[in-house]
Design a protein around this motif. Structure first.
Motif, PDB file in Angstrom:
ATOM      1  N   PHE A 175       0.328   4.056   3.806  1.00 58.00           N
ATOM      2  CA  PHE A 175       0.949   4.647   3.282  1.00 58.00           C
ATOM      3  C   PHE A 175       0.959   6.405   4.297  1.00 58.00           C
ATOM      4  O   PHE A 175       0.922   6.843   3.798  1.00 58.00           O
ATOM      5  CB  PHE A 175       0.918   4.963   1.653  1.00 58.00           C
ATOM      6  CG  PHE A 175       1.393   3.559   0.569  1.00 58.00           C
ATOM      7  CD1 PHE A 175       3.168   4.406   0.717  1.00 58.00           C
ATOM      8  CD2 PHE A 175       1.463   2.929   0.675  1.00 58.00           C
ATOM      9  CE1 PHE A 175       3.694   3.479   0.126  1.00 58.00           C
ATOM     10  CE2 PHE A 175       1.796   2.186   0.101  1.00 58.00           C
ATOM     11  CZ  PHE A 175       3.719   2.209  -0.388  1.00 58.00           C
ATOM     12  N   ASN A 199      -0.190  -4.727  13.182  1.00 60.27           N
ATOM     13  CA  ASN A 199       0.506  -5.969  12.358  1.00 60.27           C
ATOM     14  C   ASN A 199       1.295  -6.364  12.742  1.00 60.27           C
ATOM     15  O   ASN A 199       2.360  -4.776  12.956  1.00 60.27           O
ATOM     16  CB  ASN A 199       0.593  -6.022  10.667  1.00 60.27           C
ATOM     17  CG  ASN A 199      -0.860  -6.183   9.987  1.00 60.27           C
ATOM     18  OD1 ASN A 199      -1.346  -7.164  10.769  1.00 60.27           O
ATOM     19  ND2 ASN A 199      -1.805  -5.374   8.826  1.00 60.27           N
ATOM     20  N   ALA A 205      -6.314   4.019   9.988  1.00 56.74           N
ATOM     21  CA  ALA A 205      -6.727   1.960   9.485  1.00 56.74           C
ATOM     22  C   ALA A 205      -7.810   2.974   8.210  1.00 56.74           C
ATOM     23  O   ALA A 205      -8.413   3.686   8.381  1.00 56.74           O
ATOM     24  CB  ALA A 205      -6.748   1.862  11.188  1.00 56.74           C
ATOM     25  N   VAL A 262      -1.666   4.725  -4.236  1.00 55.52           N
ATOM     26  CA  VAL A 262      -0.820   4.780  -3.502  1.00 55.52           C
ATOM     27  C   VAL A 262      -0.032   6.344  -3.486  1.00 55.52           C
ATOM     28  O   VAL A 262      -0.447   7.078  -2.123  1.00 55.52           O
ATOM     29  CB  VAL A 262       0.971   4.365  -4.238  1.00 55.52           C
ATOM     30  CG1 VAL A 262       2.230   4.799  -3.170  1.00 55.52           C
ATOM     31  CG2 VAL A 262       0.443   2.541  -3.673  1.00 55.52           C
TER      32      VAL A 262
END
Ligand SMILES: Cc1cc2nc3c(=O)[nH]c(=O)nc-3n(C[C@H](O)[C@H](O)[C@H](O)COP(=O)(O)OP(=O)(O)OC[C@H]3O[C@@H](n4cnc5c(N)ncnc54)[C@H](O)[C@@H]3O)c2cc1C
Length: 495
Positions: A12, A34, A276, A471
Motif C-alpha cells: 500500500f 513478489n 519495503a 492499511v
C-alpha cells in the motif's frame, strides 16, 4: 527532464508513494520482489477459494475515498463497498456471544443493557473520539514527523492536550466504563496498532470512533480489490510496475543514492523510496556506513506482533459465525504478556476468525465457506510445522466447541502462514505482521525517520515509519513521503 524515482515494494505504501509522485510529474518505477502487488495484502486462489492473505477489516472508508479522489476517482469506480451489520461478533464463552450492531440506537441499547447509564457515557466518549479522529487523521498523521517544530503551531499544542497523547488507552476507557465486556470491546481496536492498551496513548480512541461510528465495511470480491484499484490508478498516472524484481542493494556514492541493484542489473535513479520493511531496506540493502540506525536500535524497538494464520476451505456452510469473529474467551492480560513481556508461544491465546463467504459468495465455491484464522503471537519465534499444527488443533477445539459444530472434518483446503513466511515473502523484521507498534515512545518524531539522515535522496515509507501500521496509515505514509520528496525537489508542489 523529470526526475526518475525508483520505489522498492508494491505494498500500500509503495503504491501510494509511487502514484502520488507520478501525479506530480516524476517518472516512477516500482520494483516488487513478489509476482504481484499488494504486499501483506496479497491474494491467492486455491480449490475455488479466494483468500485475502492479510488485512480483512476495512475501516476508515473516508481515507480510501480521499485517496482515490486525489486522482479523480471514487471508491465505487473500483469496488462495491458494503457496510457490515452486525459489524462483528465478540465471543466471550460458551453461548456468550455479543453481536456489535452497526446502528447507533442499537449500539447504545446494547451498552445500556450491559451497564445502565453507559449509553450517555458512550455518547461523550465518541464525541471526544470524533474530535481525535478529525485532528488525528486529518492533521497529525499527515505530518512527516521529522522535527518537533512541526508541532510548534499553538493550535496543535492545544490539540495535543485535548488529544490525550499522554494518558493510556487503558485508563481512558476505564474513566467511562466498568463492565468487563465493554472494557474489552473498547480496548480491542488498539490491538490493530500492535501494542497493549496500557502502552497505547488515549489519542487512539480515534480507533473506537472508526469502529463504532464510521463502521466496518467490506469491498465485494475481497480486500484485494483495493489493491487492484490502486494499481489501475498508478498505471493511469504513468507508474511502471515491475514484478519478480527483488532489490539486492541500494547503491550510494558521495552521500547520494545512484540507483539499485537487482538480479537483472543496475537500475539508475535520481531518488529512491523504500516501501519495503524499513529494517530490511536500511540494514540489508545499504552498506553499513550509509545506515543511520544500527541493529541494537532495531532490537530495542517494540515490534507489532506476528501472526499464525490458517487459510481454510470448508466444504459446508458454517453456523454461529459472522463475517468477523473475535474469540475473547481467554485472558487477554496473559496473552499480551506472552507477546510483549516474555515472548513465547501463548498458552491460551485469543484468536480471530474471518468468514468473508458469509457476506460474499464469490470467495468460496457454492455451499462452501472461506475461513481465515489469525492468532496474534510474539515476533521472532521459531515456527516449526509441529507448533503450527498444535495451535491449529488448539484453536479448532475452541472454535468447534464455541460454535457448536464440527469443522475439521469439512476442511478441503488448508494452508498455514507464520514468521518464516513473513520473512521469506516480505523480508519482515523478526517475522512481524504489522510493523512497528504505535506505543507512546514510538510515535511521530520517535519513529524511524522517513528520510535517510545519511543518504540525501533516500526516503522510507510504510508501516515501520510514520504514521504507523494498518492499511489507511500505510496509504497515508506513501502520500506523506511523496510530499516530502516534492518539498525537497520542488518539481511541481501542488499540495
Ligand atoms: C495478517 C495481517 C492482517 C492484517 N489485518 C489488517 C486489517 O484488518 N486492517 C488493516 O487496516 N490492516 C491490517 N493489517 C496491516 C496492513 O496489512 C499493513 O499495515 C499494510 O499492508 C502494510 O503495507 P506496507 O506497504 O507498509 O508493507 P507491505 O505490504 O509489506 O509492502 C512492502 C512490499 O515490499 C516488498 N519488498 C520487500 N523487500 C523487497 C525488496 N528487496 N525488493 C523489492 N520488493 C521488496 C514486499 O514484497 C512487499 O510487497 C494486517 C496485516 C497482516 C499481516
Amino acid at each position: 527532464m523529470s526526475k526518475h524515482v525508483l520505489v522498492i515494494g508494491a505494498g500500500f505504501a509503495g503504491l501510494s508513494a509511487a502514484t502520488s509522485l507520478a501525479q506530480r510529474g516524476y517518472q516512477v518505477t516500482v520494483l516488487e520482489k513478489n509476482e504481484g502487488p499488494g504486499g501483506r495484502a496479497r491474494v491467492f486462489r486455491a480449490e475455488g477459494f479466494t483468500f485475502d492473505m492479510g488485512p480483512s477489516w476495512y475501516w476508515m472508508p473516508d481515507v480510501f475515498e480521499q485517496y482515490f479522489a486525489r486522482f479523480g476517482h471514487q471508491v465505487a469506480d473500483f469496488y462495491d463497498l458494503v457496510r457490515l451489520d452486525p459489524s462483528y461478533a465478540v465471543i466471550f464463552g460458551d453461548e456468550d456471544i455479543l453481536d456489535i450492531p452497526a446502528g447507533m440506537p442499537e449500539l447504545r441499547a446494547m451498552f445500556e443493557h450491559l451497564e445502565p447509564g453507559s449509553a450517555v457515557r458512550l455518547d461523550e466518549f465518541l464525541r471526544q473520539a470524533a474530535y481525535k479522529y478529525e485532528v488525528g487523521i486529518n492533521k497529525f498523521v499527515h505530518m512527516p514527523g521529522r522535527s518537533l517544530l512541526e508541532f510548534a503551531d499553538p493550535r496543535l499544542l492545544v490539540d495535543a492536550v485535548r488529544l490525550d497523547v499522554l494518558q493510556s488507552m487503558s485508563k481512558h476507557v476505564r474513566r467511562f466504563f466498568k463492565h468487563e465486556k465493554l472494557l474489552k470491546l473498547m480496548e480491542f481496536p488498539v490491538l490493530f496498532l500492535g501494542a497493549t492498551p496500557e502502552n497505547t496513548p488515549a489519542l487512539y480512541s480515534l480507533m473506537n470512533y472508526a469502529d463504532l461510528a464510521l463502521g466496518t465495511w467490506y469491498p465485494r470480491g475481497g480486500m484485494h480489490k483495493i489493491v487492484e484499484g490502486m494499481v489501475k490508478v498508478a498505471e493511469q498516472q504513468g507508474v511502471k510496475l515491475e514484478y519478480n524484481q527483488e532489490v539486492q542493494e541500494i547503491r550510494v556514492e558521495n552521500g547520494l543514492a545512484t540507483g539499485v541493484q537487482t538480479a537483472t542489473g543496475f537500475r539508475p535513479a535520481d531518488i529512491v523510496v523504500a516501501g519495503a520493511d524499513y529494517h530490511h531496506a536500511e540494514q540489508q540493502l545499504l552498506a553499513p556506513q550509509h545506515r543511520h540506525y544500527d541493529e541494537k536500535y532495531w532490537d530495542s524497538r517494540t515490534m507489532a506482533p506476528s501472526s499464525l494464520l490458517f487459510y481454510l476451505g470448508i466444504n459446508k456452510r458454517l453456523k454461529n459465525l459472522r463475517h468477523h469473529n473475535l474469540f475473547f474467551d481467554e485472558d487477554f492480560g496473559r496473552h499480551a504478556q506472552e507477546i510483549y513481556e516474555q515472548p513465547q508461544w501463548p498458552s491460551k491465546p485469543l484468536f480471530y476468525a474471518s468468514v468473508p463467504s458469509q457476506t460474499d459468495p464469490t470467495v468460496a465455491p457454492e455451499g462452501c465457506e472461506n475461513l481465515f484464522l489469525l492468532v496474534p503471537v510474539a515476533p521472532d519465534l521459531a515456527d516449526p510445522e509441529e507448533t503450527r499444527e498444535r495451535y491449529y488443533h488448539l484453536v479448532m477445539d475452541r472454535l468447534e466447541r464455541l460454535t457448536g459444530q464440527s469443522i475439521r472434518d469439512a476442511v478441503v483446503y488448508k494452508r498455514s502462514y507464520a514468521h518464516r513466511d513473513f520473512v521469506a515473502d516480505y523480508h519482515s523484521y523478526k517475522g512481524n505482521a504489522y510493523g512497528l507498534a504505535n506505543t507512546l515512545k514510538q510515535t511521530a518524531i520517535l519513529k524511524p525517520t522517513l528520510k535517510s539522515k545519511k543518504v540525501s535522496n533516500l526516503y522510507f515509507t510504510g508501516q515501520l515509519t510514520v504514521p504507523g501500521p494498518g492499511v489507511p496509515p500505510s496509504l497515508i505514509s506513501g502520500q506523506v513521503v511523496a510530499r516530502e520528496v516534492e518539498k525537497e525537489n520542488k518539481l511541481s508542489f501542488n499540495n
